[in-house]
Design a protein around this motif. Structure first.
Motif, mmCIF file in Angstrom:
data_model
loop_
_atom_site.group_PDB
_atom_site.id
_atom_site.type_symbol
_atom_site.label_atom_id
_atom_site.label_comp_id
_atom_site.label_asym_id
_atom_site.label_seq_id
_atom_site.Cartn_x
_atom_site.Cartn_y
_atom_site.Cartn_z
ATOM 1 N N LEU A 11 -0.933 5.219 -0.489
ATOM 2 C CA LEU A 11 -0.104 4.133 0.011
ATOM 3 C C LEU A 11 -0.931 2.883 0.305
ATOM 4 C CD1 LEU A 11 2.098 6.280 2.404
ATOM 5 C CD2 LEU A 11 2.752 5.355 0.186
ATOM 6 N N GLY A 12 -2.208 2.932 0.047
ATOM 7 C CA GLY A 12 -3.048 1.782 0.343
ATOM 8 C C GLY A 12 -3.943 1.440 -0.827
ATOM 9 N N ARG A 13 -4.522 0.240 -0.781
ATOM 10 C CA ARG A 13 -5.525 -0.136 -1.766
ATOM 11 C C ARG A 13 -6.527 -1.064 -1.088
ATOM 12 N NH1 ARG A 13 -3.524 -2.254 -6.583
ATOM 13 N NH2 ARG A 13 -2.052 -0.532 -6.615
ATOM 14 N N SER A 14 -7.653 -1.282 -1.734
ATOM 15 C CA SER A 14 -8.689 -2.106 -1.125
ATOM 16 C C SER A 14 -9.550 -2.686 -2.236
ATOM 17 C CB SER A 14 -9.523 -1.223 -0.190
ATOM 18 O OG SER A 14 -10.476 -1.985 0.493
ATOM 19 N N LEU A 15 -10.040 -3.904 -2.026
ATOM 20 C CA LEU A 15 -10.951 -4.495 -3.022
ATOM 21 C C LEU A 15 -12.304 -3.820 -2.930
ATOM 22 C CD1 LEU A 15 -10.194 -8.285 -2.409
ATOM 23 C CD2 LEU A 15 -9.348 -6.831 -4.278
ATOM 24 N N SER A 16 -13.031 -3.829 -4.033
ATOM 25 C CA SER A 16 -14.348 -3.194 -3.954
ATOM 26 C C SER A 16 -15.372 -4.179 -3.375
ATOM 27 C CB SER A 16 -14.742 -2.613 -5.314
ATOM 28 O OG SER A 16 -15.501 -3.524 -6.017
ATOM 29 N N VAL A 17 -16.327 -3.659 -2.658
ATOM 30 C CA VAL A 17 -17.326 -4.491 -1.963
ATOM 31 C C VAL A 17 -18.718 -3.932 -2.248
ATOM 32 C CG1 VAL A 17 -15.773 -5.224 -0.097
ATOM 33 C CG2 VAL A 17 -17.081 -3.125 0.166
ATOM 34 N N PRO A 18 -19.774 -4.726 -1.958
ATOM 35 C CA PRO A 18 -21.125 -4.215 -2.202
ATOM 36 C C PRO A 18 -21.430 -2.973 -1.358
ATOM 37 C CG PRO A 18 -21.170 -6.569 -1.695
ATOM 38 C CD PRO A 18 -19.772 -6.093 -1.429
ATOM 39 N N ASN A 19 -22.380 -2.203 -1.837
ATOM 40 C CA ASN A 19 -22.810 -1.015 -1.098
ATOM 41 C C ASN A 19 -23.718 -1.453 0.057
ATOM 42 O OD1 ASN A 19 -25.049 1.284 -0.813
ATOM 43 N ND2 ASN A 19 -23.100 2.184 -1.417
ATOM 44 N N ALA A 115 -20.960 8.353 -8.347
ATOM 45 C CA ALA A 115 -20.179 9.218 -9.247
ATOM 46 C C ALA A 115 -18.811 9.521 -8.638
ATOM 47 C CB ALA A 115 -20.940 10.511 -9.505
ATOM 48 N N ILE A 116 -18.697 9.390 -7.309
ATOM 49 C CA ILE A 116 -17.395 9.652 -6.693
ATOM 50 C C ILE A 116 -16.839 8.376 -6.048
ATOM 51 C CG2 ILE A 116 -17.747 12.126 -6.313
ATOM 52 C CD1 ILE A 116 -18.382 11.360 -3.356
ATOM 53 N N LYS A 117 -17.190 7.254 -6.643
ATOM 54 C CA LYS A 117 -16.760 5.954 -6.150
ATOM 55 C C LYS A 117 -15.231 5.841 -6.222
ATOM 56 C CE LYS A 117 -17.959 1.372 -7.878
ATOM 57 N NZ LYS A 117 -18.446 0.373 -7.130
ATOM 58 N N GLN A 118 -14.661 5.073 -5.289
ATOM 59 C CA GLN A 118 -13.218 4.794 -5.341
ATOM 60 C C GLN A 118 -12.872 4.169 -6.684
ATOM 61 O OE1 GLN A 118 -13.391 2.042 -2.131
ATOM 62 N NE2 GLN A 118 -12.247 3.349 -0.737
ATOM 63 N N LEU A 119 -11.702 4.489 -7.201
ATOM 64 C CA LEU A 119 -11.240 3.854 -8.435
ATOM 65 C C LEU A 119 -10.394 2.640 -8.042
ATOM 66 C CD1 LEU A 119 -10.239 7.144 -10.268
ATOM 67 C CD2 LEU A 119 -12.302 5.755 -10.616
ATOM 68 N N PRO A 120 -10.308 1.643 -8.937
ATOM 69 C CA PRO A 120 -9.523 0.454 -8.574
ATOM 70 C C PRO A 120 -8.104 0.871 -8.147
ATOM 71 C CG PRO A 120 -10.651 0.142 -10.673
ATOM 72 C CD PRO A 120 -10.892 1.559 -10.267
ATOM 73 N N GLY A 121 -7.648 0.315 -7.037
ATOM 74 C CA GLY A 121 -6.294 0.626 -6.582
ATOM 75 C C GLY A 121 -6.182 1.910 -5.778
ATOM 76 N N TYR A 338 0.303 0.112 7.773
ATOM 77 C CA TYR A 338 -1.046 0.167 8.345
ATOM 78 C C TYR A 338 -2.075 -0.202 7.287
ATOM 79 C CZ TYR A 338 -5.015 2.033 11.015
ATOM 80 O OH TYR A 338 -6.196 2.179 11.693
ATOM 81 N N PHE A 339 -1.947 0.373 6.114
ATOM 82 C CA PHE A 339 -2.914 0.097 5.048
ATOM 83 C C PHE A 339 -2.773 -1.312 4.485
ATOM 84 C CE2 PHE A 339 -3.421 4.862 4.127
ATOM 85 C CZ PHE A 339 -4.669 4.894 4.732
ATOM 86 N N ALA A 340 -1.584 -1.898 4.637
ATOM 87 C CA ALA A 340 -1.368 -3.220 4.061
ATOM 88 C C ALA A 340 -2.103 -4.292 4.861
ATOM 89 C CB ALA A 340 0.126 -3.533 4.014
ATOM 90 N N GLY A 341 -2.424 -3.981 6.129
ATOM 91 C CA GLY A 341 -3.072 -4.976 6.978
ATOM 92 C C GLY A 341 -4.570 -4.896 6.867
ATOM 93 N N LYS A 342 -5.194 -5.927 7.450
ATOM 94 C CA LYS A 342 -6.634 -5.894 7.605
ATOM 95 C C LYS A 342 -6.807 -5.190 8.951
ATOM 96 C CE LYS A 342 -9.778 -9.752 8.678
ATOM 97 N NZ LYS A 342 -10.114 -9.249 9.955
ATOM 98 N N LEU A 343 -7.864 -4.428 9.135
ATOM 99 C CA LEU A 343 -8.045 -3.760 10.424
ATOM 100 C C LEU A 343 -8.116 -4.834 11.491
ATOM 101 C CD1 LEU A 343 -10.645 -0.894 10.467
ATOM 102 C CD2 LEU A 343 -8.165 -0.786 10.656
ATOM 103 N N ASN A 344 -7.155 -4.843 12.370
ATOM 104 C CA ASN A 344 -7.134 -5.901 13.357
ATOM 105 C C ASN A 344 -6.474 -5.409 14.637
ATOM 106 O OD1 ASN A 344 -7.150 -8.261 14.753
ATOM 107 N ND2 ASN A 344 -5.935 -9.428 13.285
ATOM 108 N N GLY A 345 -7.279 -4.823 15.487
ATOM 109 C CA GLY A 345 -6.798 -4.347 16.778
ATOM 110 C C GLY A 345 -5.590 -3.459 16.619
ATOM 111 N N LYS A 346 -4.557 -3.726 17.439
ATOM 112 C CA LYS A 346 -3.388 -2.867 17.419
ATOM 113 C C LYS A 346 -2.220 -3.540 16.691
ATOM 114 C CE LYS A 346 -2.462 -0.305 20.894
ATOM 115 N NZ LYS A 346 -2.236 0.438 22.149
#
Ligand code: OGA
Ligand code: NI
Length: 356
Positions: A11-19, A115-121, A338-346
């Motif tokens: 139900l969520g997705r996230s952009l990929s970021v540097p390690n 090798a077990i990196k998240q896949l896009p989406g 929950y997943f649609a938001g950026k982590l931001n308090g409550k």
């Protein structure tokens, strides 16, 4: 993404970021990790309140049973939203093996971890979550996210095979944690005066997932955050620090309080869904993770939530003349929000309040 899915992690997705573990090797730290807000709320002094410690043996063992302990458990859930659980009955070998295998996984060369990196989406796998824009500030951590229960939600593509014992270790650990959590639901029902059968029904086909957090040391530790302030979007979380380095802070009276974990204690916290189910009696508290200048930090958070079609509405015993405090929403819709938001308090929980 099928709307029929019963998998909360779909139900969520996230952009990929540097390690971040790699970034930590260099002296240059990108602006995206600097968090001017780190010091906005003051930090509690070292001898201010200590997190309540609850002894599970005193709650379950007929020879040791201590009624006051149940009262303390209730108080911890109502006033702190967090407590440490000792004498939880999980054998030390299981805990040690879990810590060990987690440490070994993060020591692998990047290529092997990837090798077990998240896949896009997707959010299952090795990477980071809650990243929705290229401008957003980033957390100083890498994570590994896996579905555990129900077992048909497991996607073995993302389960490490190195160390070779990792899969069995995690499976054993998670089953034992699930049992502790089931005990806690029963005790919470007793504390709340809720029909234990209703509690059982809500969590009958409970879902479980883990988020394994790797927080590298940072030369500018005071300027970054390992995990942004948030409350957990599930019912109950069990956190184990995998290498005895502290860094979890919880918000209490508008100050950040460092949790000093006892060795092998489990840190338990109430999540948003439990706050909704208890009509606000139990509190889902904001927390964050800070970074250490010299030492890496590892933790494993195990999340528990009702099956995704379950409607989150308060137990009838807990609704007084003021009525229900939150909108009725399914576990699935809450997870999506929950997943649609950026982590931001409550934020997510606040948006469910009927009266602000
Ligand atoms: C989490 C969490 C805290 C920590 O994973 O939700 O709050 O100390 N982790 O790693
Ligand atoms: Ni959390």
């Amino acid at each position: 993404m099928s709307s029929k899915s019963t998998n909360p992690l779909e139900l969520g997705r996230s952009l990929s970021v540097p390690n971040v573990q790699e970034l930590a090797q260099s002296d240059q730290i990108s602006e995206r990790y600097f968090r001017p807000e780190v010091d906005v709320a003051p930090v509690a002094s070292i001898d201010e309140d200590e997190l309540p410690v609850i002894d599970l043996m005193k709650l379950l063992n007929p020879e040791l049973i201590d009624k006051d302990e149940l009262f303390r458990l209730g108080l911890a859930c109502k006033e702190w939203g967090f407590f440490q659980l000792i004498n939880h009955g999980i054998p030390e070998e299981v805990i040690e093996k879990t810590k060990d295998d987690i440490k070994k996984f993060f020591k692998l060369p990047l290529k092997e971890k990837e090798a077990i990196k998240q896949l896009p989406g997707h959010i299952e796998g090795y990477g980071q979550i809650f990243v929705h824009s290229e401008e957003q500030k980033l957390d100083w951590a890498d994570v590994l996210i896996l579905n555990i229960q129900p077992s048909q939600n497991r996607d073995m593509r993302f389960w490490p095979t190195n160390p070779t014992t990792f899969r069995d270790t995690l499976d054993t650990y998670a089953i034992k944690i699930g049992k502790v959590v089931d005990c806690l639901y029963g005790l919470m029902a007793e504390d709340l005066g809720v029909d234990p059968q209703d509690m059982l029904n809500i969590f009958r086909d409970q879902m479980q997932s883990v988020r394994i957090n790797y927080y590298p040391p940072c030369k500018q530790a005071k300027k970054v955050l390992g995990l942004s302030p948030h409350s957990d979007g599930i019912a109950l979380t069990v956190l184990l620090q995998a290498n005895d380095v502290n860094g979890l802070q919880i918000k209490k009276n508008d100050k950040w309080l460092l949790v000093k974990s006892k060795p092998n204690a489990l840190i338990i916290n109430i999540g948003d869904m439990m706050e909704i189910l208890t009509n606000g009696k139990y509190k889902s508290i904001e927390h964050r993770a800070i970074i250490n200048m010299e030492e890496e930090r590892l933790s494993i958070a195990t999340f528990h939530l009702p099956s995704i079609d379950v409607l989150l509405r308060p137990f009838p015993e807990l609704v007084n003349s003021d009525g229900e405090l939150y909108k009725t929403i399914s576990a699935k819709e809450y997870t999506r929000e929950y997943f649609a938001g950026k982590l931001n308090g409550k934020n997510a929980l606040e948006s469910m309040k009927l009266r602000k």
